[in-house]
Write a protein that holds these residues in place. Structure first.
Motif, PDB file in Angstrom:
ATOM      1  N   VAL A  46       1.147  -1.236   0.348  1.00  0.00           N
ATOM      2  CA  VAL A  46       0.261  -0.077  -0.054  1.00  0.00           C
ATOM      3  C   VAL A  46       1.038   1.551  -0.104  1.00  0.00           C
ATOM      4  N   ASP A  47       2.136   1.172   0.305  1.00  0.00           N
ATOM      5  CA  ASP A  47       2.811   2.694   1.066  1.00  0.00           C
ATOM      6  C   ASP A  47       3.751   2.438  -0.523  1.00  0.00           C
ATOM      7  N   ILE A  48       3.922   0.968  -1.057  1.00  0.00           N
ATOM      8  CA  ILE A  48       4.347   1.285  -2.935  1.00  0.00           C
ATOM      9  C   ILE A  48       3.287   2.559  -3.678  1.00  0.00           C
ATOM     10  N   ALA A  99      -4.751   1.415  -6.202  1.00  0.00           N
ATOM     11  CA  ALA A  99      -5.523   0.584  -6.675  1.00  0.00           C
ATOM     12  C   ALA A  99      -6.733  -0.005  -5.503  1.00  0.00           C
ATOM     13  N   TRP A 100      -7.373  -0.924  -6.113  1.00  0.00           N
ATOM     14  CA  TRP A 100      -8.370  -1.381  -5.072  1.00  0.00           C
ATOM     15  C   TRP A 100      -8.555  -2.978  -5.337  1.00  0.00           C
ATOM     16  N   ARG A 101     -10.557  -3.133  -4.918  1.00  0.00           N
ATOM     17  CA  ARG A 101      -9.962  -4.815  -4.792  1.00  0.00           C
ATOM     18  C   ARG A 101     -11.881  -4.231  -5.375  1.00  0.00           C
ATOM     19  N   ARG A 102     -12.358  -4.954  -6.322  1.00  0.00           N
ATOM     20  CA  ARG A 102     -13.816  -5.233  -6.472  1.00  0.00           C
ATOM     21  C   ARG A 102     -14.472  -6.762  -6.277  1.00  0.00           C
ATOM     22  N   GLU A 103     -15.815  -7.114  -6.076  1.00  0.00           N
ATOM     23  CA  GLU A 103     -16.052  -8.035  -5.845  1.00  0.00           C
ATOM     24  C   GLU A 103     -17.404  -7.659  -6.796  1.00  0.00           C
ATOM     25  N   LEU A 104     -18.029  -9.104  -7.521  1.00  0.00           N
ATOM     26  CA  LEU A 104     -19.377  -8.672  -7.911  1.00  0.00           C
ATOM     27  C   LEU A 104     -19.996 -10.216  -6.967  1.00  0.00           C
ATOM     28  N   ARG A 105     -20.947 -10.227  -6.511  1.00  0.00           N
ATOM     29  CA  ARG A 105     -21.050 -10.643  -5.437  1.00  0.00           C
ATOM     30  C   ARG A 105     -22.557 -11.673  -5.945  1.00  0.00           C
ATOM     31  N   PRO A 106     -23.570 -12.745  -5.563  1.00  0.00           N
ATOM     32  CA  PRO A 106     -24.105 -13.513  -7.104  1.00  0.00           C
ATOM     33  C   PRO A 106     -25.450 -12.794  -7.297  1.00  0.00           C
ATOM     34  N   SER A 163      -6.852   1.670  -2.464  1.00  0.00           N
ATOM     35  CA  SER A 163      -6.108   2.612  -1.624  1.00  0.00           C
ATOM     36  C   SER A 163      -6.437   3.999  -1.515  1.00  0.00           C
ATOM     37  N   PRO A 164      -5.290   4.626  -0.260  1.00  0.00           N
ATOM     38  CA  PRO A 164      -5.620   5.901   0.394  1.00  0.00           C
ATOM     39  C   PRO A 164      -4.994   7.266  -0.665  1.00  0.00           C
ATOM     40  N   ASN A 165      -4.392   7.439  -1.503  1.00  0.00           N
ATOM     41  CA  ASN A 165      -4.302   7.965  -2.786  1.00  0.00           C
ATOM     42  C   ASN A 165      -5.243   8.570  -3.796  1.00  0.00           C
ATOM     43  N   ALA A 166      -6.718   7.590  -3.805  1.00  0.00           N
ATOM     44  CA  ALA A 166      -7.786   8.537  -4.278  1.00  0.00           C
ATOM     45  C   ALA A 166      -7.905   9.592  -4.320  1.00  0.00           C
ATOM     46  N   THR A 167      -7.731  10.098  -2.457  1.00  0.00           N
ATOM     47  CA  THR A 167      -7.556  11.144  -2.280  1.00  0.00           C
ATOM     48  C   THR A 167      -6.666  12.187  -2.971  1.00  0.00           C
ATOM     49  N   ARG A 168      -5.780  11.955  -3.535  1.00  0.00           N
ATOM     50  CA  ARG A 168      -4.877  12.865  -3.994  1.00  0.00           C
ATOM     51  C   ARG A 168      -5.465  13.148  -4.688  1.00  0.00           C
ATOM     52  N   ALA A 200     -12.208  11.262  -0.824  1.00  0.00           N
ATOM     53  CA  ALA A 200     -11.566  10.139   0.104  1.00  0.00           C
ATOM     54  C   ALA A 200     -12.006   8.107   0.028  1.00  0.00           C
ATOM     55  N   PRO A 201     -11.811   7.380   0.078  1.00  0.00           N
ATOM     56  CA  PRO A 201     -11.998   6.059  -0.653  1.00  0.00           C
ATOM     57  C   PRO A 201     -13.161   5.945  -0.442  1.00  0.00           C
ATOM     58  N   GLU A 202     -13.400   6.259   1.207  1.00  0.00           N
ATOM     59  CA  GLU A 202     -14.429   5.441   2.157  1.00  0.00           C
ATOM     60  C   GLU A 202     -16.562   6.987   1.215  1.00  0.00           C
ATOM     61  N   ALA A 203     -15.831   7.862   0.323  1.00  0.00           N
ATOM     62  CA  ALA A 203     -16.502   8.536  -0.460  1.00  0.00           C
ATOM     63  C   ALA A 203     -17.114   7.706  -1.605  1.00  0.00           C
ATOM     64  N   LEU A 204     -15.739   7.216  -2.422  1.00  0.00           N
ATOM     65  CA  LEU A 204     -16.768   6.580  -3.644  1.00  0.00           C
ATOM     66  C   LEU A 204     -18.057   5.787  -3.344  1.00  0.00           C
TER      67      LEU A 204
END
Length: 639
Positions: free
Chosen positions: A20-22, A30-37, A47-52, A57-61
């Motif tokens: 994550v730091d890299i 970077a992100w993780r996405r899932e498609l539920r049944p 990843s936190p650099n979405a804010t930059r 902020a990631p939680e606002a997406l």
């Protein structure tokens, strides 16, 4: 969408903190996405650099109803969601470019790269990156826009001289259809015998450092040919040689150059063969161009005039100053007398206009057309003189007839006046004052009778009987008769030598001359001033000293005999005086400065004629506000 509380990872391990730091130092998210049944999409981790990058902020997406994140541009949401479901159905990598709108309302381009995997509970999970591709997309867009809208033809050739790419201008100029240019030999686009671009690069040393320029013949796909000006540059990439050809169709330029050459040839022919003198000069008078006709007008035509100054030929008083020259599109005209090297008298008519000879000049030039109007000016002057002489002759003839009739009537009236005055003087006993008055009447009547006889003799073209007479006595008789008739506001000064001086002529004519001059002096002083009447003997040496040397202005007295004595009679006043132009015309018939009805303009003309008939001359000295002085110089009769 992200859920509240700690995420449930089940069999998925959270991202490593070092990773994550890299990722935080890179322009990617970077992100993780899932498609539920149930078909819903969730992003359990971003990843936190979405804010930059995005400003959120990631939680606002959040994920919208269509399955796309809220930051995805509205025009790309359906495409992005469709790419995600296609990747899940085929379990194939998801690679898609889409736009997002940042918190600062800026549109940015992201490139998604992710690989899906299906879990045992039926979920499809992607671990992926959104790379910020805005700079490369904008650069590619600008490059594509520049290439497609460029007016120059641009070709990229491989080492086998086949076209690998060309822009829209090249397709339009050479008549290439869509996809027809790729793989086409460049030799099919040039005329026969033209060297290939690769040969030009190979033959020219240092071609890698600078482009090569050449004009060649281009050939369109329909077989038509046209002049093509191209620039060839060498390009080496990955160890392979390529060539960039940039050029343009110069058909219009060639046509314009041909028309300009034809126009210049016609203009030069007109300039050389024109009968009028043509001069192009700067505002300070420096001659920039001149045609042979003008050089012939100035001299023999063998010496060029370029670089000389026109003011050496035409005085600056004739040419208007730069501030008074009309603007471009308007002209001025003048007639001048040039000072030519041969000293010949010439008259030129000059018509000029200002124009910009060169675009880079600080001030415009002057185009002058010079016409030699010497002969025409002389002819016109002679015609005017003949017409004036005819007119003056007719006036003099009519005036002579009138003067003859008037003089005859005056002669009839003077007889009773003279006879009555003489009868009174002989028969009546008068006191001394009245006796003097009666004597003056008799003298004035006799003088008037002589004047009338002179007029009658002149009108009848009779010759005058002249004889020597004492000018001093005639001068005294005139002053005794004329001075009492002047207004008392005019002071009279008489300066004369007492010696008797003999001249040839008629006393009555001399008194007529003095009477004209005294009346003019009285009018010039408007009845107030000093009138000086003088009579003196003039020796030859003194007369020569008054005339002056060879450099002095012309003097009417210069025509008198150099030897022998003369008498000078002067009439001076303190009146308004005359300027140079008036002094030059005072002896012309019918010229007068008096108002209409107060003068005929014949008085001084008659005065000059009488003085010349007596063998003398008359001169005038005057200036504005300085009064006037008339000098009559008559030759004395030898003892």
């Amino acid at each position: 969408m992200p859920e509240s509380g700690p995420p449930i990872w089940t069999d998925l391990a959270p991202p490593d903190e070092g990773m994550v730091d890299i990722l935080a130092d890179l322009d990617c998210i970077a992100w993780r996405r899932e498609l539920r049944p149930d078909g819903s999409l969730h992003y359990p981790w971003i990843s936190p650099n979405a804010t930059r990058i995005l400003g959120f902020a990631p939680e606002a997406l959040t994920v919208g109803p269509g399955g796309a994140l809220s930051v995805v541009h509205w025009a790309d949401r359906d495409t992005h969601a469709a790419a995600i479901h296609a990747s899940a159905a085929a379990l194939a990598p998801c690679r898609v470019d889409f736009r997002v709108v940042t918190a600062g309302d800026e549109t940015r381009w992201l490139r998604e790269s992710a690989r899906p995997r299906r879990l045992g509970d039926g979920r499809v999970v992607w671990d992926g990156l959104w790379q910020d591709n805005t700079r490369s997309v904008r650069a590619e867009f600008q490059h594509q826009t520049l290439m497609e809208h460029a007016q120059d033809c641009i070709f990229l050739l491989a080492d086998d001289e086949r076209v690998t790419w060309c822009n829209a201008a090249a397709q339009r100029v050479f008549g290439l259809g869509p996809g027809e240019a790729a793989g086409l030999p460049f030799a099919e686009l040039t005329g026969p015998g033209e060297p290939s671009p690769l040969a030009m690069v190979a033959d020219e040393a240092g071609a890698a450092d600078r482009p090569l320029e050449r004009e060649m013949t281009g050939r369109r796909r329909d077989g038509s040919r046209f002049p093509f000006d191209m620039t060839v540059s060498e390009l080496r990439r990955d160890g392979r040689l390529s060539v960039i050809v940039i050029g343009r169709d110069i058909t219009r330029r060639r046509d314009a150059e041909r028309r300009m050459a034809d126009s210049e040839r016609r203009l030069r022919l007109t300039f050389i063969t024109a009968s009028l003198g043509i001069v192009v000069m700067a505002m300070d008078g420096t001659i920039l161009f001149s045609n042979p006709a003008f050089e012939t007008m100035v001299g023999d035509g063998s010496h060029p005039l370029v670089g000389t100054n026109l003011h050496d030929l035409v005085s600056a008083r004739f040419l208007p100053p730069p501030a008074r020259i009309p603007p471009a599109g308007m002209s001025f005209a003048l007639v001048c007398d040039p000072g030519l090297p041969d000293g010949a008298e010439r008259h030129w008519r000059i018509t000029g206009t200002r124009f910009p000879a060169k675009a880079a000049e600080d001030e415009p030039s002057l185009l002058l057309f010079v016409e030699d109007v010497t002969e025409a000016t002389r002819d016109a002057h002679e015609r005017r003189q003949l017409a004036q002489l005819l007119y003056e002759g007719q006036k003099l003839e009519a005036l002579g007839r009138l003067a003859g009739g008037v003089a005859h009537e005056l002669n009839n009236m003077l007889g009773p006046i003279l006879m009555g005055a003489e009868m009174i003087a002989r028969t009546a006993r008068l006191d001394p004052r009245n006796d003097e008055r009666c004597a003056r009447i008799i003298s004035a009547a006799k003088n008037s009778r002589e004047i009338v006889r002179n007029v009658l003799a002149y009108c009848r073209k009779e010759s005058h009987a002249v004889a020597p007479f004492d000018v001093t006595r005639a001068f005294d008789d005139f002053t005794a008769m004329a001075v009492p008739t002047l207004p008392p506001t005019i002071r009279v000064e008489i300066q004369r030598e007492p010696a008797a001086l003999q001249v040839t002529g008629e006393p009555g004519q001399l008194q007529q001359v003095l009477l004209n001059l005294v009346n003019n002096a009285r009018d010039a002083m408007e009845g107030r001033g000093t009138l000086t009447l003088g009579l003196r003997r003039l020796a030859p040496a003194e007369r020569a000293a008054r005339i002056g040397g060879a450099d002095a202005p012309p003097d009417p007295l210069a025509g008198l005999a150099a030897d022998g004595d003369h008498v000078e009679i002067s009439v001076a006043d303190t009146g308004c005086g005359m300027d140079e132009a008036t002094r030059a015309r005072i002896f012309d018939p019918f010229f007068t400065t008096k108002p209409v009805g107060q003068g005929t303009g014949l008085g001084l003309s008659v005065v000059q004629g009488i003085v010349k008939s007596m063998g003398g001359a008359i001169a005038v000295e005057s200036g504005p506000g300085a009064g006037s002085r008339f000098r009559l110089v008559l030759p004395l009769v030898a003892d």
